[in-house]
Design an enzyme around this catalytic site. Structure first.
Site, PDB file in Angstrom:
ATOM      1  N   LYS A   1      -9.946  -0.948  10.182  1.00 16.32           N
ATOM      2  CA  LYS A   1     -10.031  -2.126   9.303  1.00 16.32           C
ATOM      3  C   LYS A   1     -10.544  -3.338  10.090  1.00 16.32           C
ATOM      4  O   LYS A   1     -10.994  -4.311   9.501  1.00 16.32           O
ATOM      5  CB  LYS A   1      -8.663  -2.481   8.716  1.00 16.32           C
ATOM      6  CG  LYS A   1      -7.906  -1.334   8.090  1.00 16.32           C
ATOM      7  CD  LYS A   1      -8.470  -0.937   6.744  1.00 16.32           C
ATOM      8  CE  LYS A   1      -7.489   0.013   6.045  1.00 16.32           C
ATOM      9  NZ  LYS A   1      -8.086   0.633   4.860  1.00 16.32           N
TER      10      LYS A   1
ATOM     11  N   CYS B   1      -5.060   2.905  -3.453  1.00 19.33           N
ATOM     12  CA  CYS B   1      -3.817   3.373  -2.825  1.00 19.33           C
ATOM     13  C   CYS B   1      -2.676   2.390  -3.050  1.00 19.33           C
ATOM     14  O   CYS B   1      -1.826   2.194  -2.173  1.00 19.33           O
ATOM     15  CB  CYS B   1      -3.997   3.640  -1.334  1.00 19.33           C
ATOM     16  SG  CYS B   1      -5.114   5.001  -1.014  1.00 19.33           S
TER      17      CYS B   1
ATOM     18  N   ASP C   1       3.090  -4.712   7.744  1.00 19.47           N
ATOM     19  CA  ASP C   1       1.859  -3.916   7.672  1.00 19.47           C
ATOM     20  C   ASP C   1       0.689  -4.876   7.826  1.00 19.47           C
ATOM     21  O   ASP C   1       0.373  -5.637   6.906  1.00 19.47           O
ATOM     22  CB  ASP C   1       1.823  -3.174   6.329  1.00 19.47           C
ATOM     23  CG  ASP C   1       0.438  -2.628   5.985  1.00 19.47           C
ATOM     24  OD1 ASP C   1      -0.491  -2.757   6.805  1.00 19.47           O
ATOM     25  OD2 ASP C   1       0.293  -2.078   4.877  1.00 19.47           O
TER      26      ASP C   1
ATOM     27  N   HIS D   1       0.873  -1.171   0.000  1.00 22.55           N
ATOM     28  CA  HIS D   1       0.000   0.000   0.000  1.00 22.55           C
ATOM     29  C   HIS D   1       0.915   1.228   0.000  1.00 22.55           C
ATOM     30  O   HIS D   1       2.050   1.152   0.452  1.00 22.55           O
ATOM     31  CB  HIS D   1      -0.836  -0.063   1.282  1.00 22.55           C
ATOM     32  CG  HIS D   1      -1.877   0.995   1.443  1.00 22.55           C
ATOM     33  ND1 HIS D   1      -1.580   2.256   1.896  1.00 22.55           N
ATOM     34  CD2 HIS D   1      -3.210   0.967   1.245  1.00 22.55           C
ATOM     35  CE1 HIS D   1      -2.703   2.959   1.962  1.00 22.55           C
ATOM     36  NE2 HIS D   1      -3.709   2.202   1.576  1.00 22.55           N
TER      37      HIS D   1
ATOM     38  N   GLN E   1      -4.653  -5.255   6.806  1.00 25.27           N
ATOM     39  CA  GLN E   1      -5.699  -6.102   6.223  1.00 25.27           C
ATOM     40  C   GLN E   1      -5.722  -7.504   6.823  1.00 25.27           C
ATOM     41  O   GLN E   1      -6.549  -8.326   6.437  1.00 25.27           O
ATOM     42  CB  GLN E   1      -5.507  -6.212   4.700  1.00 25.27           C
ATOM     43  CG  GLN E   1      -5.588  -4.882   3.975  1.00 25.27           C
ATOM     44  CD  GLN E   1      -6.977  -4.276   4.007  1.00 25.27           C
ATOM     45  OE1 GLN E   1      -7.971  -4.976   4.222  1.00 25.27           O
ATOM     46  NE2 GLN E   1      -7.063  -2.979   3.812  1.00 25.27           N
TER      47      GLN E   1
END
Lengths: 147, 416
Positions: free
Chosen positions: B236, B374, B210, B133, B213
């Site tokens: 999220k 993004c 990261d 991202h 998600q």
């Protein structure tokens, strides 16, 4: 606001069969209209001679609203003076802002089919993108971005 | 025999009950029941989260870590309980490893500036992947401008999986950090994070993951991954916006300089110098998003109660069903076909621009994301300006998928 009002027959038809969807051979002016957020990316080509737009064309990938607006634009501004083309652009803005009277509608003709985007703020940019690219081309700018 | 069938048909989740926990799911859009398939952009909030923030503001609102009055103590206790819940949620060794901040973007920027920046010299490398991202790309580009480090990118395959041979070939002593997305927001690819950390260890490369998600869809165990940093965004995972955490290993958090200066992050201040607080307070300058942190803790508790393994199992079945169903739509091409995927189906539909599709689906009550997600380098790789993306959550159903497919066909009737 119904979908049929947004995607009027003329919009769908121009999107499927865009007019002047090609690169002019020796354009006197050209520019790129970009809306990265939406993924709209078109190039507008103009052939201007003695202050009159002899021909206009475009290429690119964009939403149906942008495609139809660009296609109609290339038809509408051909043979107009630069001043007349810019006036048409201003009239379209008035239409998209909901300020069109009968005389203005008559002047805009087929472009009135774009009126349905008024209810969709994010799509108004899509309808205006080709016209901003035209203006940018006339101002010798390489790129017009709606963001 | 019938018992076997019963077991096979048994859903791992009671989705009807879960749906009742999310008030917004009873909303109608253009006169149709909302079908919310934009969960990767931001998930919806259960009553547990809404109530926790409401309770804080209506009964316990005060600043934290200051003051001795009852409200200040209650607020502080709630906030620190949320930190403990978040530590449990990602299996951190201690709540001292959990820094509250706004979300993944701030976490990456913090690590880039407070951890990596003092440790690099021109010619050093930062390794990220093609699946990142923008939040795990742009902070490193800023760092590259500041320090002269080079940004290297692990390539991906046509399926949207990382090229692991290339990855291994790119590891060397000059790499000062590996940044990798756990689950791709644009394609749904699940990356083999534990294997990548193990490989990076051979060259003493710290690893930042990261996790934006991942956390709504699967159990996360930062100790099993052995990663150095893990970033989480609350919204999220059914929590508030503007609330997230950064997990960091203790030795790094202690060694690192502060990121922002101000109140809360100090022990003692004179005009000559300041003595900084211990982590995690050292990284939490100023009054934080207290209600957000408390709401985030509530969302983590909610997910732990439902059970992340059961969520994973249910969503895997739903994703397989949706993948099969959308492929019946003429002209539909799925972008990203990794073997190990979570939640996301990105696609193009021949003859229909994603933004037109988004508008038409909205009239059927369906919310999807259209655009570049993004993750513009991923769009460039697949040579598409934009895709449409359905992203599923634990409250979505097969019935909704069927209605979505019907709406796709309607869009084709109108425009294609």
């Amino acid at each position: 606001m119904s979908l049929q009002d947004l995607y009027r027959t003329a919009v769908i038809e121009h999107n499927k069969n865009p007019r002047n969807f090609l690169e002019l051979e020796n354009p006197s002016h050209q520019s790129r209209g970009l809306n990265a957020l939406c993924g709209d990316d078109i190039r507008v080509y103009l052939s201007v001679d003695e202050d009159r737009i002899q021909s206009a064309s475009f290429l690119g990938q964009a939403s149906a609203i942008t495609m139809a607006s660009a296609s109609m634009m290339t038809v509408q501004i051909a043979r107009l003076t630069v001043g007349e083309a810019l006036q048409t652009c201003d009239r379209l803005d008035q239409l998209l802002q909901g300020e069109a009277d009968e005389a203005l509608r008559e002047a805009l003709g087929e472009l009135c089919a774009l009126e349905g985007v008024r209810q969709y703020p994010s799509r108004i940019k899509a309808a205006r993108l080709p016209w901003q690219a035209m203006k940018a081309a006339l101002n010798e700018q390489q790129i017009a971005s709606t963001e | 025999m019938s018992a076997v069938i019963a077991v096979e048909n048994h859903s791992p989740l009671n989705v009807e009950e879960i749906r009742k926990d999310f008030p917004i799911l009873s909303r109608e859009i253009h006169g149709k029941p909302l079908i919310y398939f934009d969960n990767a952009a931001s998930a919806q909030r259960p009553s547990a989260v809404i109530d926790a923030t409401h309770d804080f503001y209506s009964r316990r609102n005060a600043n934290i870590h200051r003051g001795v009055h009852t409200l200040a103590e209650e607020a502080t206790a709630l906030y620190e309980q949320a930190r403990q819940t978040m530590a449990r949620f990602i299996n951190a060794p201690s709540d001292r490893n959990v820094v509250f901040l706004r979300g993944v973007t701030e976490g990456v920027n913090l690590v880039s500036q407070a951890f990596v920046r003092p440790r690099v010299k021109p010619g050093d490398q930062i390794l990220v992947t093609h699946l990142e991202h923008h939040s795990n790309i742009v902070p490193w580009q800023l760092l590259a401008k500041q320090t002269g480090v080079e940004l290297k990118v692990v390539p991906m395959t046509q399926a949207g999986e990382l090229d692991m041979d290339a990855f291994h070939g790119m590891l060397n002593e000059r790499v000062k950090l590996l940044g990798v997305v756990h689950v791709s927001n644009a394609l749904g690819t699940i990356n083999p994070v534990a294997d990548m950390v193990k490989a990076a260890r051979e060259f003493d490369i710290p690893v930042l993951v990261d996790g934006a998600q991942a956390t709504p869809h699967m159990a996360v165990d930062v100790q099993a991954f052995d990663c150095d940093f893990y970033c989480v965004s609350g919204h999220k995972m059914y929590g508030p916006t503007g609330a997230g955490i950064l997990y960091g290993k203790s030795r790094w958090l202690e060694e690192m300089e502060p990121y922002h200066g101000g109140g809360e992050m100090i022990k003692h201040v004179t005009f000559e110098e300041s003595v900084f607080n211990e982590p995690p307070a050292k990284f939490e300058a100023g009054t934080p998003n207290i209600a957000g942190g408390i709401g985030l803790g509530a969302s983590a508790r909610y997910l732990l109660d439902v059970g992340l393994d059961r969520i994973r199992e249910y969503e895997a079945g739903l994703l397989a069903y949706a993948t099969e169903a959308v492929q019946q739509v003429e002209g539909l091409r799925i972008i990203g076909t990794a073997r190990d995927k979570a939640s996301v189906i990105s696609f193009t539909l021949e003859g229909i621009h994603p933004h037109d599709l988004g508008t038409i689906l909205d009239h059927s009550g369906v919310a999807i994301r259209t655009g570049h997600h993004c993750a513009m380098p991923i769009m460039q790789f697949f040579e598409v300006p934009a895709t449409s993306r359905m992203s599923l959550a634990m409250y979505n159903t097969r019935d909704e998928v069927d209605q979505f497919v019907a709406a796709l066909n309607k869009a084709r009737d109108i425009l294609a």
